[in-house]
Design a protein around this motif. Structure first.
Motif, mmCIF file in Angstrom:
data_model
loop_
_atom_site.group_PDB
_atom_site.id
_atom_site.type_symbol
_atom_site.label_atom_id
_atom_site.label_comp_id
_atom_site.label_asym_id
_atom_site.label_seq_id
_atom_site.Cartn_x
_atom_site.Cartn_y
_atom_site.Cartn_z
ATOM 1 N N ILE A 244 8.697 30.781 21.935
ATOM 2 C CA ILE A 244 8.835 30.610 23.387
ATOM 3 C C ILE A 244 10.034 31.437 23.836
ATOM 4 N N LYS A 245 9.890 32.162 24.931
ATOM 5 C CA LYS A 245 11.000 32.921 25.507
ATOM 6 C C LYS A 245 11.055 32.684 27.009
ATOM 7 N N TRP A 246 12.264 32.420 27.510
ATOM 8 C CA TRP A 246 12.456 32.224 28.953
ATOM 9 C C TRP A 246 12.571 33.570 29.645
ATOM 10 N N CYS A 247 12.003 33.658 30.834
ATOM 11 C CA CYS A 247 12.125 34.858 31.668
ATOM 12 C C CYS A 247 13.032 34.539 32.858
ATOM 13 N N GLN A 248 13.280 35.535 33.673
ATOM 14 C CA GLN A 248 14.168 35.352 34.811
ATOM 15 C C GLN A 248 13.546 34.401 35.837
ATOM 16 N N THR A 249 14.379 33.512 36.379
ATOM 17 C CA THR A 249 13.897 32.588 37.407
ATOM 18 C C THR A 249 13.812 33.305 38.748
ATOM 19 N N GLY B 206 13.356 29.455 42.775
ATOM 20 C CA GLY B 206 13.358 28.081 42.291
ATOM 21 C C GLY B 206 12.300 27.779 41.246
ATOM 22 N N ALA B 207 11.522 28.778 40.849
ATOM 23 C CA ALA B 207 10.479 28.574 39.843
ATOM 24 C C ALA B 207 10.972 29.033 38.475
ATOM 25 N N LEU B 208 10.478 28.379 37.434
ATOM 26 C CA LEU B 208 10.810 28.752 36.063
ATOM 27 C C LEU B 208 9.671 29.576 35.477
ATOM 28 N N PHE B 209 10.029 30.607 34.719
ATOM 29 C CA PHE B 209 9.021 31.464 34.090
ATOM 30 C C PHE B 209 9.300 31.532 32.595
ATOM 31 N N LEU B 210 8.246 31.473 31.802
ATOM 32 C CA LEU B 210 8.432 31.594 30.355
ATOM 33 C C LEU B 210 7.191 32.168 29.688
ATOM 34 N N LEU B 211 7.434 32.776 28.526
ATOM 35 C CA LEU B 211 6.369 33.328 27.694
ATOM 36 C C LEU B 211 6.168 32.413 26.492
ATOM 37 N N SER B 212 4.934 32.167 26.137
ATOM 38 C CA SER B 212 4.631 31.408 24.920
ATOM 39 C C SER B 212 3.516 32.126 24.171
ATOM 40 N N THR B 213 3.552 32.028 22.847
ATOM 41 C CA THR B 213 2.528 32.720 22.054
ATOM 42 C C THR B 213 2.094 31.881 20.867
#
Length: 511
Positions: free
Chosen positions: A119-124, A127-134
């Motif tokens: 899991i890697k967090w991306c830039q917010t 007010g929303a959260l963004f992340l990558l999962s694989t």
């Protein structure tokens, strides 16, 4: 990283006193752990205010920090407040969502597990959260946002005002007589016209409430998959890493590294390819890859032979030549059947400033200075006490376990996991002798295993014990268990706080 430039003259920071903070998903005595609940990935975001975990069931669980929200107010008020140094991050459950489902590749007759690998967090944004999962094959880009709940107002008629409804209902009985003949040969419904007259005359039309959507003050968290990056890897994905430019990321499998744009899901660029023309000539595979934290053109990847390659994306489209190679020369006469297996690097992490690189192989942690490729600046012995038992570890496949590593935000310390749900914290400066062993439990200091920090001088005993997966004893007489292993852990980016996974439980500690 203190001591990196000045050598041994720098005084080391005193060892940290670790304390238990929180546990999520704690097991009761004798409780059986479900395979799908075992945590397989942990990651803090850059601010340290959010923590994400992934499990073997394909779920992603998010936690948010609560202690910062409780101490709200203006910056001036916050500066006046004298917080004690023992104040530590506290988290609470935020939300969870199903990221991946089990799939089946019909062309290759291959089952694709739903297990979350990284899991890697991306830039917010907004007010929303963004992340990558694989998982092994597919990467997904998620947006998690709070949305106000919309409710529909009451639709029933007001009984006080609906006086004419009885006559309307009775007068609307359809019959042949109700059909009025018009001049052009068409018919109109008499009951319809009388209905209109009744409504307009009695005023009952005002009592009919049309559907009205009302936005309430209640909010709910909604996770939405924005993009799916699929069909780009023939082998299992072992790493994903965000670029500092905020626009691109890499994904790595055993033989290739691909570069993606977050906005484009149907196209990626192959930037590293170690696949030989003849697969029989294959001697090493890619085990981990990570972008430099500040230089968007630089990334590092490790191999199963214990080497780390630094590549510069500006050199060529296909980076088949590295700009720097980091590897430790093998001491003569020390080679054995297990040498190449235990040399394989399972994880690499850049320090926050990008100057240092931490790598974990089966036996050790190594800290590298990216400006010095002659050898590691520090080597920390993690599993040296297991060297006499390599035969057992090979027989029960434990020797292939992939332990992760992490660095503190200030670069002063490094940490990694071990067996019996233990993890170790080392001081990274040359003058430091800090080597703390902690257990993932509510009493982390319960078992202080003093494993030696240097290689053993005694010869390796070739005694093969059956049932090596059962608890045994190390050279200090301390028990260890190969079935309970702490593979995944993460260090808070700004504070001395560690989150680690013991099976399905998430433990958090602070110092």
């Amino acid at each position: 990283m203190t001591g990196g430039d000045g050598g041994g003259g720098v005084t080391a920071a005193p060892p940290l006193d670790w304390k238990f903070s929180q546990v999520f998903g704690e097991r009761t005595a004798g409780e059986e752990v479900q395979e799908v609940d075992i945590i397989s990935a942990i990651e803090f975001d850059k601010s340290g205010d959010h923590l994400a975990t992934g499990d073997r069931g394909g779920r992603v669980v998010l936690f948010e920090r609560t202690d910062t929200k409780e101490h709200g107010g203006s910056r001036k008020d916050l500066e006046k407040t004298d917080y004690p140094s023992s104040r530590h991050p506290e988290f609470r459950y935020k939300t969870e969502f199903q990221s991946h489902e089990p799939e089946f590749d019909y062309l290759k007759s291959l089952e694709i597990e739903e297990k979350i690998n990284k899991i890697k967090w991306c830039q917010t944004a907004n007010g929303a959260l963004f992340l990558l999962s694989t998982n092994d094959k597919t990467i997904k880009f998620w947006k998690v946002q709070e949305k106000k709940i919309k409710k529909i107002a009451d639709l029933n008629l007001d009984p006080v005002k609906a006086v004419g409804n009885g006559s309307i209902a009775s007068s609307s009985v359809s019959s042949v007589n109700n059909l009025l003949h018009t001049g052009n040969g068409e018919y109109t419904d008499k009951s319809y016209t009388s209905l209109n007259k009744d409504f307009s005359s009695s005023g009952a039309i005002q009592s009919l409430r049309l559907p009205v959507v009302v936005t309430s003050n209640e909010t709910s968290l909604v996770a939405r998959c924005r993009r799916v990056y699929a069909h780009a890897h023939d082998y299992h994905i072992n790493s994903i890493s965000n670029n500092s430019d905020g626009e691109t990321f890499i994904s790595a499998d055993d033989l290739r590294i691909n570069l993606w744009n977050l906005e484009i899901s149907n196209q990626s660029f192959n930037i590293v390819d170690v696949k030989p023309a003849n697969m029989e000539d294959l001697t090493e595979v890619i085990t981990s890859a990570e972008f430099h934290p500040t230089h968007c053109n630089t990334l590092a990847y490790s191999s199963s032979k214990g080497s780390i390659r630094l590549i510069d994306l500006r050199q060529s489209a296909l980076c088949d030549r590295h700009s720097k190679l980091f590897e430790e020369q093998e001491s003569p006469g020390s080679r054995s059947f297990f040498t190449e297996i235990i040399a394989s690097i399972s994880d690499i992490k850049f320090a926050r400033d990008g100057r240092y690189l931490l790598s974990r192989d089966y036996m050790t942690l190594k800290l590298w200075d990216i400006n010095m490729d002659s050898g590691p600046v520090s080597t920390f012995q993690v599993h040296e006490h297991l060297r006499p038992r390599l035969c057992d570890l090979y027989e029960n496949d434990s020797i292939f376990d992939k332990f992760e590593c992490c660095l503190s935000g200030d670069g002063q310390r490094v940490a990694t996991g071990s067996y019996s749900n233990l993890f170790r914290v080392f001081g990274s400066s040359p003058a430091s002798t800090e080597a703390t062993t902690l257990e993932a439990s509510k009493n982390p200091m319960r078992r202080q295993v003093q494993t030696p920090s240097r290689s053993l001088s005694s010869s390796i005993t070739r005694v093969v014990r059956r049932g090596g997966e059962s608890p045994g004893n190390d050279i200090n007489g301390s028990s260890f268990d190969f079935t309970t292993k702490l593979l995944h852990l993460a260090w808070h980016p700004t504070e001395n706080s560690i989150a680690c996974a013991a099976a399905n439980s998430l433990y958090m500690y602070y110092a």
